[in-house]
Motif scaffolding. Structure first.
Motif, mmCIF file in Angstrom:
data_model
loop_
_atom_site.group_PDB
_atom_site.id
_atom_site.type_symbol
_atom_site.label_atom_id
_atom_site.label_comp_id
_atom_site.label_asym_id
_atom_site.label_seq_id
_atom_site.Cartn_x
_atom_site.Cartn_y
_atom_site.Cartn_z
ATOM 1 N N CYS A 128 0.810 -1.223 0.000
ATOM 2 C CA CYS A 128 0.000 0.000 0.000
ATOM 3 C C CYS A 128 0.844 1.274 0.000
ATOM 4 C CB CYS A 128 -0.919 0.007 1.226
ATOM 5 S SG CYS A 128 -0.040 -0.225 2.791
ATOM 6 N N LEU A 129 2.123 1.154 0.277
ATOM 7 C CA LEU A 129 3.004 2.313 0.368
ATOM 8 C C LEU A 129 3.682 2.603 -0.969
ATOM 9 C CD1 LEU A 129 4.664 1.529 3.820
ATOM 10 C CD2 LEU A 129 2.737 3.071 3.351
ATOM 11 N N CYS A 131 2.219 6.234 0.798
ATOM 12 C CA CYS A 131 0.928 6.899 0.941
ATOM 13 C C CYS A 131 1.110 8.390 0.671
ATOM 14 C CB CYS A 131 0.399 6.696 2.354
ATOM 15 S SG CYS A 131 -1.020 7.714 2.778
ATOM 16 N N ILE A 137 0.707 3.157 6.633
ATOM 17 C CA ILE A 137 -0.498 2.332 6.697
ATOM 18 C C ILE A 137 -0.255 0.984 7.374
ATOM 19 C CG2 ILE A 137 -2.284 1.188 5.325
ATOM 20 C CD1 ILE A 137 -1.867 3.450 3.228
ATOM 21 N N CYS A 178 -5.940 10.651 6.513
ATOM 22 C CA CYS A 178 -6.276 9.996 5.246
ATOM 23 C C CYS A 178 -7.226 10.886 4.446
ATOM 24 C CB CYS A 178 -6.932 8.639 5.523
ATOM 25 S SG CYS A 178 -7.559 7.801 4.046
ATOM 26 N N ASP A 183 -5.513 5.772 -3.527
ATOM 27 C CA ASP A 183 -4.271 5.380 -4.186
ATOM 28 C C ASP A 183 -3.800 3.996 -3.738
ATOM 29 O OD1 ASP A 183 -2.002 6.357 -5.941
ATOM 30 O OD2 ASP A 183 -0.882 5.907 -4.114
ATOM 31 N N CYS A 184 -4.065 3.647 -2.478
ATOM 32 C CA CYS A 184 -3.579 2.386 -1.920
ATOM 33 C C CYS A 184 -4.453 1.190 -2.283
ATOM 34 C CB CYS A 184 -3.502 2.497 -0.397
ATOM 35 S SG CYS A 184 -5.087 2.952 0.372
ATOM 36 N N ARG A 187 -3.560 -1.592 -4.854
ATOM 37 C CA ARG A 187 -2.290 -2.254 -4.571
ATOM 38 C C ARG A 187 -2.393 -3.282 -3.448
ATOM 39 N NH1 ARG A 187 -0.171 3.141 -4.673
ATOM 40 N NH2 ARG A 187 0.515 2.937 -2.506
ATOM 41 N N CYS A 188 -3.482 -3.258 -2.695
ATOM 42 C CA CYS A 188 -3.617 -4.151 -1.539
ATOM 43 C C CYS A 188 -4.043 -5.543 -1.986
ATOM 44 C CB CYS A 188 -4.641 -3.587 -0.550
ATOM 45 S SG CYS A 188 -4.942 -4.675 0.867
#
Length: 235
Positions: A128-129, A131, A137, A178, A183-184, A187-188
């Motif tokens: 997730c990074l 951020c 996160i 937040c 954006d994250c 990607r998770c």
């Protein structure tokens, strides 16, 4: 060339596992910092963690998890109260493989950790990074994991309330920063609802402003928390 490294690495914080592995490849000593305080405030464990750890003290179980690893050489164990020394001495020379009973207790930790979080469990993969709002996160969700799975809200608040946007070793902003930019999210790999979890973490753990050990007025000693007595494996 350095001969050893000092780092944070414990059962409740395994993000530095690749660092420990690389140190072993380079034949470097691994000195673990603060396994009982920053590793979970294990000198005063929650009742939930005590039950899951029985017949062991959670502090000893975490120490054995570390000392059973031949790549780990020294723990800065410390003592919050004099009685803690008895706990430390009970396992100071136990550096061999985990016993079946110890493995069973640690497996209970792992099982409950995942069961209590369910689909909100963060694996700390770090995908997730970075951020855009400068929020760490994985670290925030790690604290949320511990608070929900093991009732470790005191520990989570102790760490969470230190976050002030600093760019040092414990960096970033609290979850309420937040912006819900999303954006994250793609990607998770676990498809977590990260913005919701960040705001929930803030509601759960924010209780005030913490005091860093080294503040603007110079060093501040947190009596009973910082650690300084050494237990060594294979030294």
């Amino acid at each position: 060339m350095f001969e050893s490294i000092n780092l944070h690495y414990y059962w409740f914080y395994q993000a530095h596992a690749p660092v420990v592995a690389r140190a072993a490849e380079l034949d470097m000593g691994v000195f673990i910092i603060s396994p009982n305080e920053k590793g979970g405030m294990l000198f005063k464990p929650t009742e939930a963690l005590r039950r899951l750890s029985a017949p062991f003290h959670p502090m000893n179980l975490n120490q054995r998890w570390l000392l059973s690893d031949p790549r780990v050489h020294t723990l800065a164990t410390g003592a919050a109260v004099p009685e803690d020394l008895d706990q430390h001495m009970a396992i100071a020379d136990q550096v061999g493989p985990l016993t079946a009973e110890e493995r069973a207790a640690l497996e209970r930790w792992e099982r409950v950790h995942r069961e209590r979080l369910g689909t909100d469990f963060c694996t700390q993969c770090g995908e997730c990074l970075p951020c855009p709002a400068f929020i760490d996160i994985p670290e925030l969700l790690r604290l949320r994991n511990a608070a929900i799975a093991f009732d470790m809200t005191d520990y989570g608040s102790f760490r969470y309330n230190l976050l002030d946007g600093s760019r040092d070793w414990f960096h970033g902003w609290t979850g309420d920063h937040c912006t819900e930019c999303g954006d994250c999210l793609p990607r998770c790999p676990e498809k977590l609802e990260i913005p919701r979890l960040l705001f929930d973490t803030h509601d759960l753990l924010k209780t005030g402003s913490g005091q860093r050990l080294w503040g603007k007025r110079g060093p501040v000693w947190r009596s009973g928390c910082e650690e300084g007595i050494l237990a060594s494996a294979g030294a």
